[in-house]
Design a protein around this motif. Structure first.
Motif, PDB file in Angstrom:
ATOM      1  N   GLU A  72       1.046  -1.385  -0.060  1.00 27.71           N
ATOM      2  CA  GLU A  72      -0.191  -0.035  -0.015  1.00 27.71           C
ATOM      3  C   GLU A  72       0.824   1.187   0.021  1.00 27.71           C
ATOM      4  N   ASP A  73       1.916   1.493   0.836  1.00 34.97           N
ATOM      5  CA  ASP A  73       2.702   2.596   1.213  1.00 34.97           C
ATOM      6  C   ASP A  73       3.698   2.793  -0.340  1.00 34.97           C
ATOM      7  N   LYS A  74       3.968   1.710  -0.947  1.00 34.59           N
ATOM      8  CA  LYS A  74       4.864   1.735  -1.945  1.00 34.59           C
ATOM      9  C   LYS A  74       4.303   1.458  -3.397  1.00 34.59           C
ATOM     10  N   GLN A  75       2.899   1.721  -3.356  1.00 35.07           N
ATOM     11  CA  GLN A  75       2.191   1.392  -4.577  1.00 35.07           C
ATOM     12  C   GLN A  75       2.482   1.846  -5.851  1.00 35.07           C
ATOM     13  N   GLU A  76       2.778   3.147  -5.890  1.00 41.34           N
ATOM     14  CA  GLU A  76       3.232   3.920  -7.183  1.00 41.34           C
ATOM     15  C   GLU A  76       4.565   3.483  -7.726  1.00 41.34           C
ATOM     16  N   GLU A  77       5.503   3.238  -6.730  1.00 40.51           N
ATOM     17  CA  GLU A  77       6.730   2.729  -7.094  1.00 40.51           C
ATOM     18  C   GLU A  77       6.849   1.478  -7.564  1.00 40.51           C
ATOM     19  N   LEU A  78       6.048   0.467  -6.816  1.00 42.00           N
ATOM     20  CA  LEU A  78       5.947  -0.947  -7.493  1.00 42.00           C
ATOM     21  C   LEU A  78       5.365  -0.949  -8.796  1.00 42.00           C
ATOM     22  N   ALA A  79       4.240  -0.236  -8.899  1.00 39.45           N
ATOM     23  CA  ALA A  79       3.622  -0.308 -10.364  1.00 39.45           C
ATOM     24  C   ALA A  79       4.558   0.204 -11.290  1.00 39.45           C
ATOM     25  N   ALA A  80       5.323   1.383 -10.996  1.00 39.44           N
ATOM     26  CA  ALA A  80       6.090   1.720 -12.097  1.00 39.44           C
ATOM     27  C   ALA A  80       7.375   0.710 -12.286  1.00 39.44           C
ATOM     28  N   THR A  81       7.692  -0.136 -11.198  1.00 40.73           N
ATOM     29  CA  THR A  81       8.780  -1.028 -11.212  1.00 40.73           C
ATOM     30  C   THR A  81       8.154  -2.233 -12.285  1.00 40.73           C
ATOM     31  N   LEU A  82       6.780  -2.745 -12.021  1.00 41.70           N
ATOM     32  CA  LEU A  82       6.204  -3.611 -12.596  1.00 41.70           C
ATOM     33  C   LEU A  82       6.159  -3.253 -14.053  1.00 41.70           C
ATOM     34  N   SER A  83       5.783  -1.965 -14.454  1.00 42.14           N
ATOM     35  CA  SER A  83       5.699  -1.517 -15.791  1.00 42.14           C
ATOM     36  C   SER A  83       6.901  -1.615 -16.522  1.00 42.14           C
ATOM     37  N   LEU A 105       3.171  -7.798  -7.401  1.00 45.78           N
ATOM     38  CA  LEU A 105       3.427  -6.450  -6.400  1.00 45.78           C
ATOM     39  C   LEU A 105       3.966  -6.904  -5.120  1.00 45.78           C
ATOM     40  N   CYS A 106       3.429  -8.142  -4.468  1.00 45.26           N
ATOM     41  CA  CYS A 106       3.905  -8.365  -3.092  1.00 45.26           C
ATOM     42  C   CYS A 106       5.457  -8.763  -3.275  1.00 45.26           C
ATOM     43  N   GLY A 107       5.656  -9.662  -4.256  1.00 41.32           N
ATOM     44  CA  GLY A 107       6.937 -10.160  -4.682  1.00 41.32           C
ATOM     45  C   GLY A 107       8.012  -8.912  -4.701  1.00 41.32           C
ATOM     46  N   LEU A 108       7.615  -8.045  -5.410  1.00 41.85           N
ATOM     47  CA  LEU A 108       8.605  -6.994  -5.702  1.00 41.85           C
ATOM     48  C   LEU A 108       8.665  -6.017  -4.470  1.00 41.85           C
ATOM     49  N   TYR A 109       7.647  -5.962  -3.581  1.00 39.03           N
ATOM     50  CA  TYR A 109       7.893  -5.203  -2.339  1.00 39.03           C
ATOM     51  C   TYR A 109       8.853  -5.956  -1.537  1.00 39.03           C
ATOM     52  N   GLU A 110       8.907  -7.204  -1.287  1.00 43.02           N
ATOM     53  CA  GLU A 110       9.570  -7.876  -0.536  1.00 43.02           C
ATOM     54  C   GLU A 110      11.186  -7.853  -0.963  1.00 43.02           C
ATOM     55  N   LEU A 111      11.484  -7.943  -2.536  1.00 35.77           N
ATOM     56  CA  LEU A 111      12.878  -7.984  -2.911  1.00 35.77           C
ATOM     57  C   LEU A 111      13.347  -6.587  -2.774  1.00 35.77           C
ATOM     58  N   MET A 112      12.516  -5.512  -2.768  1.00 37.53           N
ATOM     59  CA  MET A 112      12.874  -4.154  -2.580  1.00 37.53           C
ATOM     60  C   MET A 112      13.242  -3.815  -0.932  1.00 37.53           C
ATOM     61  N   MET A 113      12.342  -4.292  -0.182  1.00 36.76           N
ATOM     62  CA  MET A 113      12.415  -4.013   1.263  1.00 36.76           C
ATOM     63  C   MET A 113      12.976  -4.820   2.093  1.00 36.76           C
TER      64      MET A 113
END
Length: 154
Positions: A72-83, A105-113
């Motif tokens: 939820e907090d990183k929604q925009e950054e995660l969406a941009a990364t996915l794109s 998105l959940c996987g991206l968040y975990e890899l990032m944070m």
């Protein structure tokens, strides 16, 4: 993700947290809910459910909450990364099925944070989560995107 009469391992609780987080992020997207409301509902009413005589592993609550709140907090950054990992000319991220997108998105968040968790563990767990809902093509998409993200984030 069902458990037998023995106590579930820490690994099983983490995999369960990831599965529940994907479901919660999906629910948030479908119902326009916030993370706090959704995590409270999941932990109070869905964790440890019995379905068809299988009792599912209660998730690692801290990991579950971290992922859902973090997405939820990183929604925009995660969406941009996915794109950035999808073709630019076909709006793939916008057209992607919501449950598959929630998984990624959940996987991206975990890899990032969650730099303290090895990337292959995160990637493999999200492939396993994808296998709960999808065929091999979706699992391959999850694997490819998260593998590329791991190279970018780590």
């Amino acid at each position: 993700m069902s458990q037998t009469s023995q106590k579930p391992s820490a690994t099983a609780k983490k995999i369960s947290a990831r599965l529940h987080a994907v479901q919660a992020v999906y629910q948030m997207a479908m119902n326009e809910q916030k993370a706090k409301e959704t995590t409270l509902e999941y932990l109070a009413h869905r964790a440890g459910m019995t379905v068809d005589d299988d009792t599912y592993v209660i998730p690692d609550g801290a990991l579950f909450e971290s992922i859902v709140k973090g997405v939820e907090d990183k929604q925009e950054e995660l969406a941009a990364t996915l794109s950035s990992f999808l073709k630019k000319d076909d709006e793939s991220a916008r057209k992607m099925e919501i449950l598959l997108k929630s998984t990624i998105l959940c996987g991206l968040y975990e890899l990032m944070m969650h730099q303290d968790i090895d990337a292959p563990i995160i990637i493999n767990d999200y492939i396993e989560v994808a296998a709960s809902f999808y065929d091999d093509k979706a699992k391959a998409i999850v694997n490819a995107i998260l593998d590329n993200a791991a190279k970018q984030y780590r």
